[in-house]
Design a protein around this motif. Structure first.
Motif, PDB file in Angstrom:
ATOM      1  N   HIS A 256     -63.352  82.721 -10.609  1.00  0.00           N
ATOM      2  CA  HIS A 256     -64.433  83.528 -10.016  1.00  0.00           C
ATOM      3  C   HIS A 256     -65.741  82.737  -9.970  1.00  0.00           C
ATOM      4  N   LYS A 257     -66.068  82.068 -11.059  1.00  0.00           N
ATOM      5  CA  LYS A 257     -67.339  81.337 -11.106  1.00  0.00           C
ATOM      6  C   LYS A 257     -67.313  80.109 -10.201  1.00  0.00           C
ATOM      7  N   SER A 258     -66.141  79.502  -9.997  1.00  0.00           N
ATOM      8  CA  SER A 258     -66.040  78.368  -9.078  1.00  0.00           C
ATOM      9  C   SER A 258     -66.264  78.815  -7.636  1.00  0.00           C
ATOM     10  N   VAL A 259     -65.710  79.978  -7.275  1.00  0.00           N
ATOM     11  CA  VAL A 259     -65.942  80.535  -5.937  1.00  0.00           C
ATOM     12  C   VAL A 259     -67.423  80.865  -5.781  1.00  0.00           C
ATOM     13  N   ARG A 260     -67.994  81.531  -6.777  1.00  0.00           N
ATOM     14  CA  ARG A 260     -69.409  81.894  -6.731  1.00  0.00           C
ATOM     15  C   ARG A 260     -70.283  80.642  -6.617  1.00  0.00           C
ATOM     16  N   GLY A 261     -69.865  79.564  -7.265  1.00  0.00           N
ATOM     17  CA  GLY A 261     -70.623  78.324  -7.234  1.00  0.00           C
ATOM     18  C   GLY A 261     -70.322  77.445  -6.041  1.00  0.00           C
ATOM     19  N   SER A 262     -69.543  77.968  -5.073  1.00  0.00           N
ATOM     20  CA  SER A 262     -69.234  77.252  -3.820  1.00  0.00           C
ATOM     21  C   SER A 262     -68.527  75.923  -4.051  1.00  0.00           C
ATOM     22  N   ASP A 263     -67.680  75.867  -5.086  1.00  0.00           N
ATOM     23  CA  ASP A 263     -66.884  74.663  -5.362  1.00  0.00           C
ATOM     24  C   ASP A 263     -65.440  74.956  -4.987  1.00  0.00           C
ATOM     25  N   ALA A 264     -65.101  74.649  -3.743  1.00  0.00           N
ATOM     26  CA  ALA A 264     -63.770  74.980  -3.238  1.00  0.00           C
ATOM     27  C   ALA A 264     -62.674  74.236  -3.983  1.00  0.00           C
ATOM     28  N   ASP A 265     -62.919  72.981  -4.351  1.00  0.00           N
ATOM     29  CA  ASP A 265     -61.896  72.194  -5.041  1.00  0.00           C
ATOM     30  C   ASP A 265     -61.599  72.763  -6.420  1.00  0.00           C
ATOM     31  N   ALA A 266     -62.641  73.084  -7.180  1.00  0.00           N
ATOM     32  CA  ALA A 266     -62.433  73.668  -8.500  1.00  0.00           C
ATOM     33  C   ALA A 266     -61.760  75.037  -8.389  1.00  0.00           C
ATOM     34  N   ALA A 267     -62.172  75.826  -7.394  1.00  0.00           N
ATOM     35  CA  ALA A 267     -61.579  77.153  -7.210  1.00  0.00           C
ATOM     36  C   ALA A 267     -60.084  77.039  -6.935  1.00  0.00           C
ATOM     37  N   LEU A 268     -59.703  76.094  -6.074  1.00  0.00           N
ATOM     38  CA  LEU A 268     -58.279  75.888  -5.793  1.00  0.00           C
ATOM     39  C   LEU A 268     -57.523  75.467  -7.042  1.00  0.00           C
ATOM     40  N   TYR A 269     -58.131  74.590  -7.840  1.00  0.00           N
ATOM     41  CA  TYR A 269     -57.484  74.116  -9.066  1.00  0.00           C
ATOM     42  C   TYR A 269     -57.211  75.278 -10.015  1.00  0.00           C
ATOM     43  N   TRP A 270     -58.225  76.110 -10.256  1.00  0.00           N
ATOM     44  CA  TRP A 270     -58.035  77.208 -11.211  1.00  0.00           C
ATOM     45  C   TRP A 270     -57.060  78.237 -10.673  1.00  0.00           C
ATOM     46  N   MET A 271     -57.069  78.469  -9.372  1.00  0.00           N
ATOM     47  CA  MET A 271     -56.100  79.398  -8.807  1.00  0.00           C
ATOM     48  C   MET A 271     -54.680  78.869  -8.992  1.00  0.00           C
ATOM     49  N   CYS A 272     -54.499  77.563  -8.767  1.00  0.00           N
ATOM     50  CA  CYS A 272     -53.175  76.967  -8.946  1.00  0.00           C
ATOM     51  C   CYS A 272     -52.757  76.964 -10.409  1.00  0.00           C
ATOM     52  N   ARG A 273     -53.710  76.798 -11.317  1.00  0.00           N
ATOM     53  CA  ARG A 273     -53.389  76.879 -12.740  1.00  0.00           C
ATOM     54  C   ARG A 273     -52.822  78.265 -13.075  1.00  0.00           C
ATOM     55  N   MET A 274     -53.434  79.298 -12.504  1.00  0.00           N
ATOM     56  CA  MET A 274     -52.967  80.650 -12.761  1.00  0.00           C
ATOM     57  C   MET A 274     -51.578  80.878 -12.166  1.00  0.00           C
ATOM     58  N   LEU A 275     -51.372  80.420 -10.945  1.00  0.00           N
ATOM     59  CA  LEU A 275     -50.062  80.567 -10.321  1.00  0.00           C
ATOM     60  C   LEU A 275     -49.007  79.791 -11.101  1.00  0.00           C
ATOM     61  N   ASP A 276     -49.375  78.586 -11.535  1.00  0.00           N
ATOM     62  CA  ASP A 276     -48.453  77.740 -12.280  1.00  0.00           C
ATOM     63  C   ASP A 276     -48.083  78.373 -13.616  1.00  0.00           C
ATOM     64  N   GLY A 277     -49.004  79.152 -14.173  1.00  0.00           N
ATOM     65  CA  GLY A 277     -48.748  79.809 -15.441  1.00  0.00           C
ATOM     66  C   GLY A 277     -47.992  81.115 -15.312  1.00  0.00           C
ATOM     67  N   GLY A 278     -47.657  81.509 -14.082  1.00  0.00           N
ATOM     68  CA  GLY A 278     -46.866  82.719 -13.886  1.00  0.00           C
ATOM     69  C   GLY A 278     -47.671  83.971 -13.594  1.00  0.00           C
ATOM     70  N   GLU A 279     -48.948  83.808 -13.251  1.00  0.00           N
ATOM     71  CA  GLU A 279     -49.769  84.975 -12.928  1.00  0.00           C
ATOM     72  C   GLU A 279     -49.229  85.672 -11.677  1.00  0.00           C
TER      73      GLU A 279
END
Length: 439
Positions: A256-279
């Motif tokens: 959420h904070k990466s999206v709010r901070g307009s950092d698309a690369d970080a936002a994608l990374y954290w989203m993939c971390r969540m998907l990779d963890g089974g979210e």
């Protein structure tokens, strides 16, 4: 017993897990946690002062919490006793406390190490308080969960919380080198596979050594695994991510904070971390919709459209194809202009609604379907905006006792620049028409 191992052609020490055989005998041998045991670490300072105090070790698995407790007992010459909250109850605690009291009478203290201490209920946690206060035990509790949420305040007020960090790549490499010395042979991995194994360990030293053991057991003589073969042999260890605990909230906060901070690369990374963890991808989809309305809003009205479209696309396509739609929405939101103008306005209006009681609308905007209501002045003086110049009457719509209020203040960003112009234009017309009416 040793004769039985020898007769079977087995080495008794070799039958022990590698992680146990490499367990440090001194604090100086502990890998990582230099913020605790380094020259200026808090545990180093405590040991220098000769006063340890009760402690809570908080950190992920395989970071040395149990080992550190055992070594602290050795350094302070305290009797070491270990229990697990998973397998222990009130009767077990009473036995531990009685044994500690007996030692105390004979002049020796006890360090009681409680693994998974967050599994105890409130009453069980309260039972530690008197024996901590009178010095019967020095409590060292270990937990993978946030103590602020899982342990009661009374216990936390009597203990110092120390945070254990996941082991970095250098620390895990150090462990592998030690393992190779213990095994007296190199790990049969090429450099790429070695780095892959370190990544698989995910900051867990015990996991790194277990994976290394699997490699040694599996490799034939002179065989060296590459990354692909390593993955096939040991399987991939799931990342540390509990969808109902800290890991869940930490990663969604990071996204959420990466999206709010307009950092698309970080936002994608954290989203993939969540998907990779089974979210659950639909949980992520819902959170993207929330981000669209909370952090972008009318700065880009299309943001919520994109987020909802991604949710619908995932529902239609499923995994893994639908995850690309989530990625697209994630990047769109991160790169969109940001505004919390509507969010702030909503909270202010909600607060006003709660604090001003049941104020009635002004009569001129109330319908008058009956003769009595017309006689009471309902709808009297109402001006139909479509009949007014510029389609704007400039009437007041707030309760008379409140007067006009200003909640929404759009910033000069994105589409809200245009909205701000409209609001300024209407405010100017409103003032002009009020003046004309007064005259």
């Amino acid at each position: 017993m040793s004769d039985l191992f020898s007769s079977a052609g087995l080495d008794q020490s070799g039958n022990r897990p590698l992680a146990d055989r490499l367990r440090p005998a001194r604090l100086s041998e502990v890998v990582g946690q230099q913020h605790l045991i380094g020259e200026d670490g808090i545990l180093t300072r405590m040991l220098r002062s000769g006063s340890l105090g009760s402690l809570i070790f908080w950190g992920p698995p395989g970071t040395g919490k149990t080992t550190m407790a055992r070594l602290l007992a050795h350094e302070t010459e305290l009797a070491f006793e270990q229990i697990s909250a998973i397998f222990s109850g009130v009767a077990d605690l009473k036995k531990c406390f009685e044994a500690a009291r007996a030692r105390r009478i004979s002049g020796r203290g006890t360090l009681l190490f409680v693994d998974e201490i967050h599994r105890f209920n409130r009453a069980q946690l309260d039972s530690f308080l008197p024996v901590m206060e009178d010095g019967t035990i020095t409590l060292v509790g270990a937990t993978t969960e946030n103590p602020s949420f899982e342990l009661n305040a009374a216990l936390l007020s009597r203990a110092h919380v120390l945070v254990f960090e996941s082991l970095d790549a250098d620390a895990l490499e150090d462990l592998l080198v030690r393992a190779e010395k213990e095994m007296d042979r190199p790990l049969p991995l090429d450099e790429g596979a070695r780095q892959t194994l370190i990544g698989m360990a995910d900051g867990d030293g015990r996991s790194a050594l277990t994976l290394a053991e699997d490699v040694w057991r599996t490799a034939s003589e002179d065989e060296v695994f590459d990354s692909t073969r390593l993955t096939e042999i040991v399987q991939r260890r799931a990342p540390i991510y509990d969808k109902t605990k800290d890991g869940h909230y930490n990663l969604i906060s990071a996204l959420h904070k990466s999206v709010r901070g307009s950092d698309a690369d970080a936002a994608l990374y954290w989203m993939c971390r969540m998907l990779d963890g089974g979210e659950d991808p639909m949980y992520i989809a819902r959170r993207l919709v929330r981000m669209a309305v909370e952090d972008i809003g009318l700065a880009d009205p299309n943001a919520v459209v994109q987020a909802n479209a991604a949710r619908d696309a995932y529902q239609m396509l499923g995994s893994p194809e639908g995850e690309l739609a989530l990625a697209q929405a994630c990047v769109y939101l991160a790169t969109a202009p940001k505004s919390n103008g509507v969010y702030v306005a909503y909270k202010a209006a909600r607060k006003a609604a709660e604090s001003n009681g049941s104020l009635v609308p002004p009569k001129h905007i109330l319908n008058a379907p009956t003769k009595m209501m017309k006689e009471m002045g309902y709808n009297e003086g109402y001006q139909y905006d479509h009949d007014a110049p510029d389609g704007f009457s400039g009437q007041d719509f707030f309760p008379e006792k409140m007067g006009r209020q200003r909640y929404y203040d759009p910033p000069e960003r994105g589409f809200e620049r245009e909205i701000r112009k409209r609001l300024s234009y209407w405010e100017r017309l409103r003032q002009e028409r009020h003046k004309a009416g007064d005259s």
